[in-house]
Design a protein around this motif. Structure first.
Motif, PDB file in Angstrom:
ATOM      1  N   GLN A 162       7.766 -13.432  13.967  1.00 19.31           N
ATOM      2  CA  GLN A 162       7.171 -12.741  12.931  1.00 19.31           C
ATOM      3  C   GLN A 162       8.114 -11.664  12.289  1.00 19.31           C
ATOM      4  OE1 GLN A 162       3.442 -11.337  14.586  1.00 19.31           O
ATOM      5  NE2 GLN A 162       2.785 -13.290  15.106  1.00 19.31           N
ATOM      6  N   CYS A 163       9.041 -11.285  13.101  1.00 17.61           N
ATOM      7  CA  CYS A 163      10.273 -10.120  12.805  1.00 17.61           C
ATOM      8  C   CYS A 163      11.462 -10.764  12.309  1.00 17.61           C
ATOM      9  CB  CYS A 163      10.422  -9.198  13.787  1.00 17.61           C
ATOM     10  SG  CYS A 163       9.081  -8.013  13.907  1.00 17.61           S
ATOM     11  N   GLY A 164      11.428 -12.132  11.952  1.00 19.50           N
ATOM     12  CA  GLY A 164      12.640 -12.727  11.840  1.00 19.50           C
ATOM     13  C   GLY A 164      13.716 -13.134  12.635  1.00 19.50           C
ATOM     14  N   ILE A 165      13.142 -12.847  13.927  1.00 17.88           N
ATOM     15  CA  ILE A 165      14.259 -13.034  15.060  1.00 17.88           C
ATOM     16  C   ILE A 165      14.014 -14.483  15.749  1.00 17.88           C
ATOM     17  CG2 ILE A 165      15.014 -11.893  17.014  1.00 17.88           C
ATOM     18  CD1 ILE A 165      13.917  -9.204  16.322  1.00 17.88           C
ATOM     19  N   GLU A 166      14.932 -15.238  15.634  1.00 21.22           N
ATOM     20  CA  GLU A 166      14.895 -16.495  16.155  1.00 21.22           C
ATOM     21  C   GLU A 166      16.348 -17.141  16.544  1.00 21.22           C
ATOM     22  OE1 GLU A 166      13.119 -19.704  13.953  1.00 21.22           O
ATOM     23  OE2 GLU A 166      13.000 -18.210  12.058  1.00 21.22           O
ATOM     24  N   SER A 167      16.255 -17.868  17.245  1.00 19.71           N
ATOM     25  CA  SER A 167      17.717 -18.717  17.521  1.00 19.71           C
ATOM     26  C   SER A 167      17.338 -20.203  17.715  1.00 19.71           C
ATOM     27  CB  SER A 167      18.303 -17.982  18.907  1.00 19.71           C
ATOM     28  OG  SER A 167      19.256 -18.932  19.603  1.00 19.71           O
TER      29      SER A 167
END
Length: 251
Positions: free
Chosen positions: A79-84
């Protein structure tokens, strides 16, 4: 200075504290985010969307709950644009022991790309009666700490500042841990550490985290929740645009 991330949570006196450091970029791999148990023996496994969790002794229902808790953390980060795209491993164990001899709740080991956690029944015995955590519903607390560990694993892969202090990782993990709780549990933890909303970042330093981690977690969320754009703030931390104090180093 390499960015080293702490992932060991255990009871010592009144607090659950974090003390272990690992290198964040030594195990970057492609693939979808998932949690895969890689252990020998009779392994039970449970799949949920994008995640696989397994264990030797934990029953299927418990494995499913851990799986969903990890999913919830990844969704909050997204949701905060943090992904890996990193593939993660998780192992549910009856007991985890720190090299110091103390029982631990969870440990993230980067060379093996693995999060290890105690099972729920063992976890409940680790929370001390004089801890602020003790007043929370144990299931919600347990799953929030899974969210904390998953956050560390993901943010260490996407952080752009190689000199970021450990406390920067802990701030983000604290926010996601608190956000993952239900409203009642979150408010109970906030009420355990009443104070006005922090304005300055100076209070979020390694000394405050290591000496009073639950206080740190509650007030990091207070600070984040009052920001005009919290997600942008987390992104700025990852980009090295937000500076935290680094009080001391463990060698």
């Amino acid at each position: 200075m390499k960015c080293l991330c702490p992932y060991l949570l255990f009871e010592r006196g009144r607090e659950i504290i974090s003390t272990i450091r690992v290198h964040p970029k030594s195990w970057l791999k492609p693939g979808l985010i998932s949690l895969l148990l890689l252990i020998a023996g009779n392994v039970s496994a449970q799949n949920c969307e994008g995640v696989t969790v397994g264990a030797v002794t934990a029953h299927q229902g418990e494995v499913q709950k851990v799986c969903k808790a990890a999913q919830h953390a990844t969704e909050l980060l997204k949701q905060c644009g943090i992904e890996s795209s990193i593939m993660l491993n998780i192992m549910i164990q009856d007991e985890l022991i720190h090299p110091s001899g103390l029982p631990v709740f969870a440990f993230f080991h980067s060379p093996r790309n693995q999060i290890e956690i105690t099972d729920f029944e063992a976890f409940k015995k680790l929370v001390k009666p004089d801890s602020a955590y003790y007043k929370l519903p144990m299931r919600d607390l347990y799953e929030s700490l899974i969210a904390h560990e998953v956050t560390h694993a993901i943010t260490c892969q996407v952080i752009h500042d190689s000199d970021c202090p450990r406390v920067a990782h802990e701030y983000i993990a604290a926010v996601i841990q608190m956000a993952s709780m239900n409203d009642a549990s979150r408010q109970m933890l906030l009420d355990a550490f009443p104070r006005s909303t922090p304005v300055e970042l100076e209070m979020f330093n390694e000394f405050s985290f290591y000496s009073a981690p639950q206080w740190f977690i509650a007030n990091a969320y207070r600070h984040y929740n009052k920001l005009e754009n919290g997600c942008e703030f987390l992104q700025r931390i990852l980009n090295g645009e937000i500076q935290f104090l680094c009080d001391f180093e463990f060698e």
